[in-house]
Design an enzyme around this catalytic site. Structure first.
Site, short mmCIF file in Angstrom:
data_model
loop_
_atom_site.label_atom_id
_atom_site.label_comp_id
_atom_site.label_asym_id
_atom_site.label_seq_id
_atom_site.Cartn_x
_atom_site.Cartn_y
_atom_site.Cartn_z
N TYR A 77 0.84 -1.20 0.00
CA TYR A 77 0.00 0.00 0.00
C TYR A 77 0.88 1.26 0.00
CZ TYR A 77 -3.69 3.31 0.92
OH TYR A 77 -4.56 4.36 0.79
N PHE A 129 -6.68 21.81 -25.06
CA PHE A 129 -6.99 20.38 -25.13
C PHE A 129 -8.23 20.16 -24.28
CE2 PHE A 129 -6.94 15.93 -24.00
CZ PHE A 129 -7.04 15.41 -25.28
N THR A 130 -9.08 19.23 -24.73
CA THR A 130 -10.42 19.06 -24.14
C THR A 130 -10.41 18.94 -22.61
OG1 THR A 130 -10.21 16.72 -24.63
CG2 THR A 130 -11.41 18.06 -26.24
N ASP A 220 2.26 20.52 -20.70
CA ASP A 220 1.59 19.24 -20.95
C ASP A 220 2.54 18.41 -21.79
OD1 ASP A 220 0.16 17.11 -21.92
OD2 ASP A 220 -1.69 18.22 -22.26
N LYS A 263 0.50 7.65 -23.49
CA LYS A 263 1.00 7.95 -24.84
C LYS A 263 2.51 7.65 -24.91
CE LYS A 263 -2.96 10.52 -24.76
NZ LYS A 263 -3.87 10.55 -23.60
N ARG A 387 -12.58 15.68 -34.36
CA ARG A 387 -11.92 16.78 -33.66
C ARG A 387 -12.38 18.06 -34.33
NH1 ARG A 387 -11.56 15.30 -29.00
NH2 ARG A 387 -9.74 14.32 -28.16
N PHE A 454 -18.16 15.17 -26.75
CA PHE A 454 -17.73 14.28 -27.85
C PHE A 454 -17.64 12.82 -27.44
CE2 PHE A 454 -13.38 13.68 -26.38
CZ PHE A 454 -13.21 14.77 -25.55
C1 LIG Z 1 -2.33 16.44 -24.97
C2 LIG Z 1 -3.13 15.67 -23.96
N1 LIG Z 1 -3.20 16.11 -22.69
C3 LIG Z 1 -3.92 15.46 -21.76
C4 LIG Z 1 -4.60 14.31 -22.05
C5 LIG Z 1 -5.44 13.64 -20.98
O1 LIG Z 1 -4.88 12.44 -20.61
P1 LIG Z 1 -5.74 11.16 -20.14
O2 LIG Z 1 -6.54 10.70 -21.30
O3 LIG Z 1 -4.68 10.18 -19.70
O4 LIG Z 1 -6.60 11.59 -18.99
C6 LIG Z 1 -4.56 13.81 -23.35
C7 LIG Z 1 -5.32 12.60 -23.71
O5 LIG Z 1 -5.67 12.32 -24.81
C8 LIG Z 1 -3.81 14.51 -24.34
O6 LIG Z 1 -3.75 14.10 -25.61
#
Ligand SMILES: Cc1ncc(COP(=O)(O)O)c(C=O)c1O
Length: 462
Positions: A77, A129-130, A220, A263, A387, A454
């Protein structure tokens, strides 16, 4: 005369040891599947998909070295040895002394947004980014896009479309005041612009500017090795540097970073929040316990952290990155032979189809990119993602649809998963849909969730 031999400059630096069967479906089966999924490729069952180019997130093939590491999971843990292995490699490759693990990227975005942002703040960034923008908005900030204008033009071939426009950034700082900007949010490469990198020169300039005003700079770093690869290829002075050296230099300009490990690190799950700021780290270390789990596992199993630690070592290998980006480029070059409209330059992780030029007869309210993604699936079982207007969502203040300039379908390549033959099948299918494009009539949205629509929105054919 003997035919001139043109040698390829790369092939995959690995071979296949284990295979996973995938399903081949009939057109009738796909018609039923996509109708039931409300014409949203996110809602398809994976068993109904032939070649899955939805995302490169968590869909990569781990190496034998990573799988071997999974067997060494220390599932204590507290204080798992895998956590310390991972921390050592976070220091080594990102150069950040402090670190907390999270279950994936958006969890790290959640923590950093909660720690840094106060209601009424502004977050400038190089396109949104979303999930990143949503967490910033949920914490009370307004997101302001300060990317260069070229990034919004699909056919513009600027080599560094991920660059920040220094004039836009400085104008914002002067307008709202540095105190209202807790940090600049910089991604590289920029996913929503088509996987476009920023240059080291731009990063250094942004660093000087933010430093001058006392504004922090956060990164990021989800696909940072791809950004490093493009710098090596395109920026003077970096030709002979390693990916690891370029990555380390990039990170040296930031106060901290977050990573979706799904990724670059080629694992199925995991996230990283790392910083050189002790105060921010202490808050993150405390908050991760509330939202994710103890700071030595952050919602992950010990075995996952070991796979991440080993993924960090593999992600900086030049031949790996070259083959990965080479596969994306191969797909783009083949699609060009059929005159399919694409985003230029080709990105690091995906080929983006320009749905506005692909389906010029559809206005944006008819969801051209969403329609195109579902038609490609119908044709061949290849799954991509929208997108465009659906991903962009609504303005949080007015509630009105946002109309992004870019209306794209993303065909994303998981690392080390598909062969060239899979890409050829994909290209043929896109070319077929392009030939038959006039038959596509668009979609109507019939269900819309409040956040990140989306993922779960449903549509009907017009
Ligand atoms: C550029 C970028 N930042 C953040 C994220 C968010 O990461 P996660 O899907 O692991 O939550 C993604 C995911 O697609 C991404 O492409």
């Amino acid at each position: 005369m003997a035919k001139k031999i043109i040698k390829r400059s790369w092939a995959e630096p690995f071979k296949i040891k284990m295979v996973e069967p995938i399903s081949m479906t009939s057109r009738e089966e796909r018609e039923k599947a996509i109708r039931e999924a409300g014409y949203n490729t996110f809602l398809l069952k994976s068993k109904d998909v032939y070649i899955d180019l939805l995302t490169d997130s968590g869909t990569n093939a781990m190496s034998d070295y990573q799988w071997a590491g999974m067997m060494l999971g220390d599932e204590a843990y507290a204080g798992s040895r895998n956590f310390y292995n991972l921390w050592d490699n976070v220091k080594k490759f990102y150069g950040m002394p402090y670190f907390v693990p999270t279950h994936q990227g958006r969890a790290a975005e959640h923590l950093i947004s909660k720690i840094m942002i106060k209601p009424g703040d502004y977050i400038p960034g190089n396109m949104y980014f979303t999930t990143t923008r949503l967490h910033q908005e949920l914490a009370g900030a307004t997101f302001i896009d300060v990317i260069i204008n070229e990034a919004h033009e699909a056919q513009n071939t600027h080599p560094f479309k991920g660059n920040i426009d220094l004039n836009k950034l400085e104008a914002l700082i002067k307008k709202v005041g540095a105190k209202k900007i807790p940090y600049v949010s910089m991604a590289g490469p920029v996913n929503m612009a088509g996987g476009q990198p920023f240059s080291m020169k731009n990063l250094k300039d942004v660093y000087s500017l933010t430093n001058k005003y006392g504004v922090k700079l956060w990164f990021d770093a989800t696909r940072a090795t791809e950004n490093a690869y493009f710098i090596k290829l395109r920026e003077k002075g970096y030709e002979s540097k390693t990916i690891a050296a370029i990555l380390k230099e990039m990170c040296s300009y930031y106060d901290g970073l977050w990573v979706s490990a799904k990724k670059d690190l080629m694992v199925n799950i995991g996230g990283i929040l790392a910083t050189r700021n002790k105060k921010v780290y202490e808050e993150a270390r405390n908050m991760v316990v509330v939202y994710e789990g103890l700071h030595t596992y952050g919602g992950l199993a010990g075995r996952d952290m070991e796979a991440m630690a080993r993924g960090l070592e593999e992600m900086v290998l030049f031949d790996n990155v070259k083959a990965r980006i080479g596969q994306v480029e191969y797909c783009g070059r083949e699609l060009e032979k059929y005159n399919v409209p694409l985003v230029y330059p080709f990105g690091g992780h995906a080929i983006f189809l320009d749905a506005k030029r692909f389906l010029p007869h559809l206005k944006q309210d008819l969801f051209p990119a969403q329609s195109l993604a579902s038609e490609i699936y119908l044709d061949s079982g290849v799954r991509g993602m929208e997108r465009g207007i659906v991903s962009s969502g609504r303005d949080p203040q007015t509630g009105k649809n946002q109309y992004p300039k870019l209306e794209l379908v993303r065909l994303t390549f998981p690392r080390r998963v598909y062969t060239q033959a899979h890409i050829d099948v994909t290209v043929e299918s896109v070319a077929q849909v392009f030939q038959d494009r006039k038959k596509i009539k668009g979609l109507k949205m019939v269900y819309e969730p409040k956040y990140l629509r989306f993922f779960q929105a449903k549509f009907k054919k017009i």
